[in-house]
Enzyme design. Sequence first.
Site, PDB file in Angstrom:
ATOM      1  N   LYS A   9      21.778  10.631 -43.723  1.00  0.00           N
ATOM      2  CA  LYS A   9      23.050  10.033 -43.320  1.00  0.00           C
ATOM      3  C   LYS A   9      23.184   8.620 -43.909  1.00  0.00           C
ATOM      4  CE  LYS A   9      23.065  12.830 -39.115  1.00  0.00           C
ATOM      5  NZ  LYS A   9      23.011  12.853 -37.631  1.00  0.00           N
ATOM      6  N   TYR A  49      31.246  18.705 -38.606  1.00  0.00           N
ATOM      7  CA  TYR A  49      30.974  18.489 -37.183  1.00  0.00           C
ATOM      8  C   TYR A  49      32.047  19.122 -36.292  1.00  0.00           C
ATOM      9  CZ  TYR A  49      26.953  15.390 -37.905  1.00  0.00           C
ATOM     10  OH  TYR A  49      25.703  14.886 -38.207  1.00  0.00           O
ATOM     11  N   ASN A 112      20.923   8.486 -36.294  1.00  0.00           N
ATOM     12  CA  ASN A 112      19.632   9.186 -36.303  1.00  0.00           C
ATOM     13  C   ASN A 112      19.195   9.676 -37.690  1.00  0.00           C
ATOM     14  OD1 ASN A 112      21.250  11.422 -36.504  1.00  0.00           O
ATOM     15  ND2 ASN A 112      20.805  12.209 -34.447  1.00  0.00           N
ATOM     16  N   HIS A 115      20.473  14.753 -40.935  1.00  0.00           N
ATOM     17  CA  HIS A 115      21.006  15.974 -40.338  1.00  0.00           C
ATOM     18  C   HIS A 115      20.207  17.173 -40.843  1.00  0.00           C
ATOM     19  CE1 HIS A 115      23.677  19.293 -39.310  1.00  0.00           C
ATOM     20  NE2 HIS A 115      23.498  19.714 -40.555  1.00  0.00           N
ATOM     21  N   GLU A 126      26.976  25.685 -43.740  1.00  0.00           N
ATOM     22  CA  GLU A 126      26.951  24.289 -44.188  1.00  0.00           C
ATOM     23  C   GLU A 126      26.652  24.190 -45.680  1.00  0.00           C
ATOM     24  OE1 GLU A 126      25.738  22.375 -39.849  1.00  0.00           O
ATOM     25  OE2 GLU A 126      24.223  22.413 -41.423  1.00  0.00           O
TER      26      GLU A 126
HETATM   27  P1  ABT Z   1      22.889  16.521 -36.471  1.00  0.00           P
HETATM   28  O1  ABT Z   1      21.754  16.901 -37.350  1.00  0.00           O
HETATM   29  O2  ABT Z   1      23.575  15.257 -36.925  1.00  0.00           O
HETATM   30  O3  ABT Z   1      23.842  17.657 -36.251  1.00  0.00           O
HETATM   31  O4  ABT Z   1      22.206  16.151 -35.093  1.00  0.00           O
HETATM   32  P2  ABT Z   1      21.590  17.191 -34.063  1.00  0.00           P
HETATM   33  O5  ABT Z   1      21.867  18.583 -34.484  1.00  0.00           O
HETATM   34  O6  ABT Z   1      20.165  16.814 -33.820  1.00  0.00           O
HETATM   35  O7  ABT Z   1      22.413  16.854 -32.753  1.00  0.00           O
HETATM   36  P3  ABT Z   1      23.930  17.154 -32.448  1.00  0.00           P
HETATM   37  B1  ABT Z   1      24.119  17.502 -30.949  1.00  0.00           B
HETATM   38  O8  ABT Z   1      24.466  18.188 -33.380  1.00  0.00           O
HETATM   39  O9  ABT Z   1      24.615  15.768 -32.735  1.00  0.00           O
HETATM   40  C1  ABT Z   1      25.555  15.586 -33.764  1.00  0.00           C
HETATM   41  C2  ABT Z   1      25.746  14.110 -33.988  1.00  0.00           C
HETATM   42  O10 ABT Z   1      26.368  13.544 -32.868  1.00  0.00           O
HETATM   43  C3  ABT Z   1      25.636  12.425 -32.428  1.00  0.00           C
HETATM   44  N1  ABT Z   1      25.673  12.396 -30.978  1.00  0.00           N
HETATM   45  C4  ABT Z   1      25.307  13.504 -30.275  1.00  0.00           C
HETATM   46  C5  ABT Z   1      26.067  11.237 -30.337  1.00  0.00           C
HETATM   47  O11 ABT Z   1      26.398  10.239 -31.001  1.00  0.00           O
HETATM   48  N2  ABT Z   1      26.085  11.224 -28.986  1.00  0.00           N
HETATM   49  C6  ABT Z   1      25.706  12.318 -28.243  1.00  0.00           C
HETATM   50  O12 ABT Z   1      25.743  12.245 -26.998  1.00  0.00           O
HETATM   51  C7  ABT Z   1      25.288  13.519 -28.915  1.00  0.00           C
HETATM   52  C8  ABT Z   1      24.893  14.749 -28.147  1.00  0.00           C
HETATM   53  C9  ABT Z   1      24.245  12.578 -32.966  1.00  0.00           C
HETATM   54  C10 ABT Z   1      24.453  13.345 -34.219  1.00  0.00           C
HETATM   55  N3  ABT Z   1      24.597  12.484 -35.370  1.00  0.00           N
HETATM   56  N4  ABT Z   1      24.644  11.393 -35.670  1.00  0.00           N
HETATM   57  N5  ABT Z   1      24.749  10.468 -36.308  1.00  0.00           N
HETATM   58 MG    MG Z   2      23.701  19.364 -35.073  1.00  0.00          MG
END
Ligand code: ABT
Ligand code: MG
Length: 148
Positions: A9, A49, A112, A115, A126
């Site tokens: 990212k 997303y 984080n 992805h 994807e």
């Molecule tokens: P991705 O690999 O980015 O899809 O992350 P992951 O699959 O581990 O987690 P999910 B649930 O898909 O999160 C997507 C992005 O949304 C952010 N997020 C998620 C928040 O900011 N707050 C939240 O409460 C949650 C559940 C984290 C992920 N990406 N970023 N940046």
């Molecule tokens: Mg995800």
Amino acid sequence: MERTFLAIKPDGVQRGLVGEIIGRFEAKGFTLVGMKLIVASRELAEQHYGVHKERPFFEGLVNFITSGPMVAMVWEGDGVVASARKIIGATNPLNSEPGTIRGDLAVNVGRNIIHGSDAVETANQEISLWFKDEELSAWKPCLTPWIV
Ligand code: ABT
Ligand code: MG
């Protein structure tokens, strides 16, 4: 052969973690079959997303993910989808185990750094969302089979 979609990212790129992150998947023994540096359009980010469209963090997530270049990649190998998720670690880096990418290198759930597709079916969707067929190279490392 199973494939997954991984993307470093904008925060991972800005922090200079591209080499460190790619190195972990190479060292594990997976094969890189596609890679490009790309600033995602809003449309691409919203599609990627789409599952989170109704969530309160959706707008901020799309703003973040389109804010700078990402390194989009396709990796190949047995069980690569689930294994890459393990190597990446839990979504919230504060819960990610040390030794995982997020556990070692990140602190914020909205930043984080990488992805990874969450299932084989999602991975295939994807990959076709981010890459054209001709951008992917099917190749096999020239190693004797017992090494990997
Ligand atoms: P991705 O690999 O980015 O899809 O992350 P992951 O699959 O581990 O987690 P999910 B649930 O898909 O999160 C997507 C992005 O949304 C952010 N997020 C998620 C928040 O900011 N707050 C939240 O409460 C949650 C559940 C984290 C992920 N990406 N970023 N940046
Ligand atoms: Mg995800």
